[in-house]
Design an enzyme around this catalytic site. Structure first.
Site, short mmCIF file in Angstrom:
data_model
loop_
_atom_site.label_atom_id
_atom_site.label_comp_id
_atom_site.label_asym_id
_atom_site.label_seq_id
_atom_site.Cartn_x
_atom_site.Cartn_y
_atom_site.Cartn_z
CG ASP A 300 1.93 -2.09 7.31
OD1 ASP A 300 2.23 -0.94 7.68
OD2 ASP A 300 0.78 -2.40 6.95
CD GLU A 495 -3.83 1.43 9.10
OE1 GLU A 495 -3.52 0.43 9.77
OE2 GLU A 495 -3.02 2.34 8.82
#
Ligand code: BGC
Length: 608
Positions: A300, A495
């Site tokens: 990621d 996030e």
């Protein structure tokens, strides 16, 4: 030391021994083996690199470095952010890739996590938490297929979705990306989403490649443990718990593998005392060997190198742990150099590289990418308006939490409704993040979409006066309106930027509710948010309460249910806590301080 490998001379034009890999009648395994057997080390290593499209220094680098994939990260879009703009951009990249000796097509990835929402004008569906509230796998699969059609029409063949995280702390900024805190609900809906993306094309090919994420244990990081100095819990530490691993975190991924997952993304979290990206027992043993995952593992974002002093060693460790494709996402020259040296020094074996590249190629053949190029097939998918589907999804996602003296449904013959609140007339807030921009947009400037206020105006009968004031400033006095609707909530975040110690209503929204209460006989509160907000002190004063999550562009779906054209069928996908001391909450619903939550998971009222 590594500089000699930085200069990227074109691979010698070695003639191909066979072109079996281009033969559609051969099995995928045979095609992979044929291609692999003809690839140079450099060609193989390039396939393991996933690069952010804005980091490509020269277009020719795509073929020169044999890059395996590109992505639009953090909302990176073409200059002309239209479906055609995307298609032209990606076709251009594919054209470059086809100019290499073997002509291996690119994977092109994006986070189309609630519709192809980075594209201006796309229909934006409810974020996953709202789909979790519908608990309707058929609907979820249909939405994923609609999303895949839009993606395919723009040339994006890879979606970094579905999200299989299992959130246990609503202070985390990514709660809304997950379907639920119930591993069972996550498993069922995640598999449905994956099938919708992958199974919609021709019988033989994967339509759009899905990527279940984030492996593993995302959602149970401990508050305050983030390794990112800007965050609190995102990118934090998941306690090493073998029991939770088996009962909570692995099952959704097992289900996804059974449903045909061919790529899985490894998270940015730490598991126990080590970043998960370096843990071979979790990546290779548990997933590839025990679960039998045959696809490729992609890291990621900057996850392999984040916080690492030596990028070389981080690359070696991650690849040996089981990472097959590295989302660099920036420096591909250095990556190619590092892996080449690591191989020459015996630190990364030929077998590991062949295994990684074989897995990536398997996905590319499964997608039919080689065949699209060779047969020059026209792409029949089109970018379309899915408003009706999205509006229905919004209606199904609403959860009725309180309905004193049946304040809802609203009669269509009501004389007067007053609407207030920060999210009443704001499509940007309805969509939440990962829409046009990574962090989303706040406001109404998106080219399409219906705000919740507009939906209410459309739904109300012709004789109903609908008044609106964001702040709730209505004439005070004897003449109260019979009903006020406060549409309040959060502004967009993505996030760790959404990590917050206090997930509560803003002062402005609390004031707007109070003002509305003083100018209306009854007030229904609609919360537009990515997570439950702590409203213990306010809720007793609300006559009605609805959780609308992040519904996307089609705000009309809210009015459909408020006015009773459609029923309330949604249920809470996760518990709604009273206060922060209750956090985290286990997946069995046990709070940290042992006190009961405001509303448990699966709670949801219905009309009589
Ligand atoms: C996120 C992933 C996302 C990736 C690519 C990362 O920051 O954690 O969920 O897929 O970026 O945009």
């Amino acid at each position: 030391m590594f500089t000699s490998l930085f200069d990227a001379k074109p691979v010698t034009q070695v003639p191909l021994q066979t072109t079996l890999y281009r033969d559609t009648k051969q099995s995928i395994d045979a095609r992979v083996q044929d291609l692999l057997s003809q690839m140079t080390l450099k060609e193989k290593i390039g396939q393991m690199a996933l690069v952010e499209k804005n980091s490509i220094r020269e277009p020719d680098d795509i073929a020169r470095y044999h890059l395996g994939g590109l992505l639009s990260g953090a909302g990176a879009k073409p200059e002309e952010n239209t479906p055609q703009g995307w298609k032209d951009m990606i076709d251009g990249y594919q054209e470059r890739a086809s100019q290499s000796r073997l002509g291996i097509p690119l994977l092109y990835g994006a986070d189309a996590i609630h519709g192809h929402a980075l594209v201006e004008g796309a229909t934006v569906f409810p974020h996953a938490i709202g789909l979790g509230a519908t608990n309707n796998p058929g609907l979820v699969k249909t939405i994923a297929y609609a999303t895949a059609q839009d993606m395919k029409a723009t040339g994006v063949n890879w979606n970094f979705s579905p999200n299989l995280d299992v959130p246990q702390d609503i202070r985390w900024g990514r709660v809304y990306e997950a379907f639920s805190d119930d591993p069972e609900r996550v498993s069922v809906l995640g598999a449905a989403y994956l099938r919708g993306l992958q199974d919609g094309g021709s019988a033989n090919n994967v339509f759009v490649l899905a990527t279940p994420k984030h492996y593993l244990g995302l959602g149970s990081m401990v508050w305050g443990t983030s390794k990112n100095k800007n965050y609190q819990i995102d990118q934090g530490v998941t306690p090493d718990n073998a029991e939770l691993l088996q009962s909570v975190y692995l099952p959704p991924f097992k289900e996804a593998v059974d449903a045909g997952a061919l790529s899985i993304m490894v998270g940015l979290n730490t598991w126990g005392d080590e970043r998960i990206i370096f843990q071979k027992d979790l990546l290779t043993t548990a997933l590839k060997e025990d679960v039998g995952f045959k696809g490729f593992l992609v890291s990621d974002w900057y996850g392999v190198h984040e916080g690492q002093r030596h990028k070389f060693w981080a690359t070696v460790r991650a690849i040996n742990a089981g990472v097959d494709m590295v989302m660099l996402p920036f420096d591909y020259e250095e990556f190619v150099s590092h892996v080449t040296w690591a191989n020459r020094l015996g630190l990364i074996s030929d077998e590991r590289i062949d295994d990684a590249v074989g897995r990536i190629l398997y996905a590319k053949f499964s997608l039919g990418l080689f065949d699209e190029v060779t047969e020059n097939k026209t792409n029949s998918a089109s970018f379309t308006n899915h408003a009706a589907l999205a509006q229905d999804a919004v209606a199904q996602s609403l959860v009725l939490l309180k309905n004193e003296s049946s304040v809802l449904p609203i009669s269509q013959t009501i004389s007067h409704v007053r609407v207030a609140g920060s999210s009443a007339d704001n499509v940007g807030r309805q969509m939440g993040a990962w829409s046009i921009e990574w962090q989303g947009v706040d406001g109404n400037w998106v080219p399409n979409g219906t705000s919740i206020l507009e939906g209410i105006k459309e739904k109300a009968g012709p004789q109903t006066v609908v008044e609106y004031s964001e702040t709730g400033d209505f004439p005070q006095g004897d003449k109260k309106a019979p009903l006020g609707i406060a549409v309040v909530g959060e502004s967009p975040y993505a996030e760790g930027w959404g990590d917050t110690m206090h997930p509560i209503l803003s002062d402005a929204d609390r004031e707007a509710i109070k003002r509305l209460q003083s100018s209306c006989d009854k007030v229904v509160v609609v919360i537009v948010s990515g997570r439950p907000l702590l409203i213990e002190n306010e809720v007793t004063s609300f006559d009605g309460l609805v959780a609308a999550w992040l519904p996307g562009t089609e705000g009309g779906g809210v009015a459909d249910v408020l006015f009773g054209s459609k029923p309330f069928t949604g249920t809470l996908p996760l518990p709604w806590p009273r206060r922060t001391e209750q956090l985290p909450i286990t997946t069995e619903g046990v709070t940290s301080d042992g006190t009961p939550v405001l509303f448990p998971r699966s709670f949801g009222l219905q009309y009589e």
